[in-house]
Design an enzyme around this catalytic site. Structure first.
Site, PDB file in Angstrom:
ATOM      1  CG  HIS A 474      -1.877  -1.127   1.280  1.00  0.00           C
ATOM      2  ND1 HIS A 474      -2.391  -1.623   2.455  1.00  0.00           N
ATOM      3  CD2 HIS A 474      -2.435  -1.870   0.293  1.00  0.00           C
ATOM      4  CE1 HIS A 474      -3.204  -2.632   2.196  1.00  0.00           C
ATOM      5  NE2 HIS A 474      -3.251  -2.809   0.893  1.00  0.00           N
ATOM      6  N   PRO A 475       1.810   1.402  -0.916  1.00  0.00           N
ATOM      7  CG  PRO A 475       3.071   1.390  -2.890  1.00  0.00           C
ATOM      8  CD  PRO A 475       2.149   0.532  -2.063  1.00  0.00           C
TER       9      PRO A 475
END
Ligand SMILES: Cc1cc2nc3c(=O)[nH]c(=O)nc-3n(C[C@H](O)[C@H](O)[C@H](O)COP(=O)(O)OP(=O)(O)OC[C@H]3O[C@@H](n4cnc5c(N)ncnc54)[C@H](O)[C@@H]3O)c2cc1C
Length: 537
Positions: A474-475
């Site tokens: 989930h960058p």
């Protein structure tokens, strides 16, 4: 420079979660000529449409960028694998399909940073308008949108064991993590339709791909955005071994994702001037925050052997079951092939005084190592529990290896660089071990695989975290929205200091939300489309 030979009103770079929504909304008016460019290939393959394909996609050079981080100094110089979708639908075509949104306070926090129109009451309508909630409509859910949100069709029996163990450890049930409250444990809803993956491409692009005013070019890598007089004029891209250019009459919209959007900005001369100078890139606009503020959900997995043949494994009993599941999937779109692997879990508070959950549990009824890429672990019966920190304090960054647009971006995750994150992850391990020690698991509990020790002390756990902590894909945050020194876009997602250029993807989130990031990105794109159309009318 080669001549600009084709013009569109809107050029969208990247056909991922955000890009597919934008293509849909911006081309709804036949007067708008829209071009969507995607480096990856078509998503029409059973590997993408069959939910369990998520395992194969982790290791697929064809559909996955398969990035690697730089050696992480806070984690013993480990290189951390960073998968990203390289296919129509982007990461929504390779993800685990969990449908969660974060908490209202996540978005109210964005608004409190000065981002007008991004509070929970402003964005909830976009979550609702983009979804078709199979349970029906209510205050939190809509039924008229394209993204199908369904109950998982696969319920592995060990998922119920996990939930029972969580109850025994004191956690409450919650049947809607996106409803009145996020806290609690239960079954995740998934972005699937009739037992198949419902990616952003399937939901938003396939139904409209034949519109006359929409051009979709796959296997096209955008090399740079053409900037003149502080205005985005168009783009240059590589297609079939030829560099071509396109002109944008209205706007260029960058939706290449958290790793590639800042890279492309820098390759186009927009970014920190010292970084651009280092790679001999002409500075078109000094924007110091490009690539900074990288945030990721740091995660740890604890794993136990099972004494019983009751988990997913490539062993005689397991294989017989898999054969039955293949038959079920082919005939009814049911069974384990519809699994997102993570069927149960939830959101918990590590301290009761917290106003929102700070950790997310994701249970998998198998032994998992190296992002599912180490297949030999599947020979062992066992089960694993992810625990990720929802609002980490560590920050990483994206920069360039060189001015070559064909090179990967330079990824420094820096997870665990903040001491509070390390302490929180040690606590996460203790929470997991407590859940695994509950009576619900007594019937089959085998030896602990990760961590290795049966009763590890604080130092053992800290060492285990440094050795094994990873992330859950989930960058966000590398082109953050805001008005401070490091902000890259304003609250209408326009790049500061450059006309006719917006960024619309997960990279604009100023802070990570407390949940998975696909539906928040889709929400961002739907809201952005409204702003783009309003500003260009
Ligand atoms: C393995 C995995 C599991 C995940 N699980 C979940 C989950 O269960 N639930 C959830 O909510 N979220 C999950 N996520 C996260 C979620 O999918 C992403 O946050 C979301 O898809 C990001 O959307 P985006 O539009 O920002 O980027 P992406 O969807 O990654 O799209 C970017 C697109 O741009 C393209 N591109 C990049 N550079 C260029 C270029 N130069 N020219 C042309 N095209 C380019 C890429 O190929 C890609 O298609 C997961 C992600 C991964 C990778």
């Amino acid at each position: 420079m080669s001549t600009i030979n084709t013009a569109f009103d809107y050029i969208i770079i990247g056909g991922g979660s955000a890009g597919c929504v934008l293509a849909n909304r911006l081309s709804a008016n036949p007067k708008n000529h829209v071009c969507l460019l995607e480096t990856g290939v078509s998503d029409k393959t059973p590997l993408v449409s069959t939910p369990i394909g998520v395992i194969g996609l982790m290791d697929s050079k064809k559909y996955n960028w398969m990035f690697n981080s730089q050696p992480e100094s806070s984690q013993g110089n480990r290189v951390i694998y960073c998968p990203r979708g390289k296919v129509l639908g982007g990461s929504s075509s390779v993800n685990a399909m969990l449908y969660t949104r974060g908490t209202p306070s996540d978005y109210d926090h964005w608004a409190s940073l000065g981002n007008e129109g991004w509070g929970y009451s402003d964005i909830l309508p976009y979550f609702k308008s983009t979804q078709h909630q199979e349970r029906g409509a209510n205050e939190f859910h809509g039924v008229k949108g394209e993204l199908n949100v369904a109950e998982g069709r696969s319920k592995h029996p060990l998922g119920e064991t996990l939930l029972e163990a969580c109850r025994q450890a004191g956690y409450q049930d919650n049947d809607d993590f996106n409803g009145a409250q996020q806290e609690g444990i239960g079954y995740y809803q998934v972005t699937q339709i009739n037992g198949e993956r419902c990616s952003a491409a399937r939901a938003f692009l396939h139904p409209i791909i034949k519109r006359q005013n929409l051009t979709v070019i796959t296997e096209a890598k955008v090399a740079r955005i053409l900037i003149e007089n502080k205005r985005a004029q168009g783009i240059e891209y590589l297609h079939k071994n030829t560099l071509r250019t396109l002109k944008a009459n209205k706007e260029v919209i960058l939706s290449a994702g958290t790793f590639c959007s800042p890279q492309l900005l820098m390759l186009s001369g927009i970014g920190p001037e010292e970084e651009l100078n280092q790679h001999n890139i002409e500075v078109k606009h000094h924007l110091p925050g490009v690539g900074k503020n990288l945030q990721e959900h740091v995660d740890i997995i604890t794993t136990n052997k099972s004494k019983k043949a009751n988990t997913v494994a490539l062993r005689p009993v397991g294989i017989a079951k898999i054969l039955k599941d293949i038959w079920l999937y082919i005939n009814q779109r049911k069974g384990f092939l519809t699994t997102s692997i993570v069927e149960t879990g939830g959101f918990i508070k590590s301290k009761s005084e917290l106003s929102d959950p700070d950790m997310q549990l994701q249970f998998i009824p198998l032994v998992m190592e190296d992002h599912g890429r180490k297949k030999s672990t599947l020979l062992t019966y066992g089960y694993s529990l992810h625990n990720c920190l929802l609002r980490p304090k560590s920050r990483g960054r994206i920069s360039l290896h060189s001015s070559d647009f064909l090179q990967d971006p330079k990824i420094e995750l820096n997870m665990l660089s903040h001491p509070d994150d390390l302490a929180a992850m040690v606590n996460a391990v203790k929470i997991n071990l407590n859940i695994f020690s509950q009576p619900a698991f007594d019937h089959g509990r085998g030896k602990s695989i990760c961590p290795k020790q049966e009763n590890p002390n604080y130092k053992d756990i800290e060492a285990f975290v440094r050795e094994k902590a990873n992330h859950v894909y989930h960058p966000v945050g590398t082109c953050k929205m805001g008005n401070d020194h490091d902000a890259v876009v304003n609250d209408r997602l326009q790049v500061h200091g450059i006309k006719c250029l917006r960024i619309v993807d997960a990279s604009i989130m100023p802070t990570l939300v407390g949940g998975n990031t696909n539906s928040p990105t889709i929400m961002i794109a739907a809201k952005a489309a409204d702003m783009i159309l309003a500003d260009n009318c």
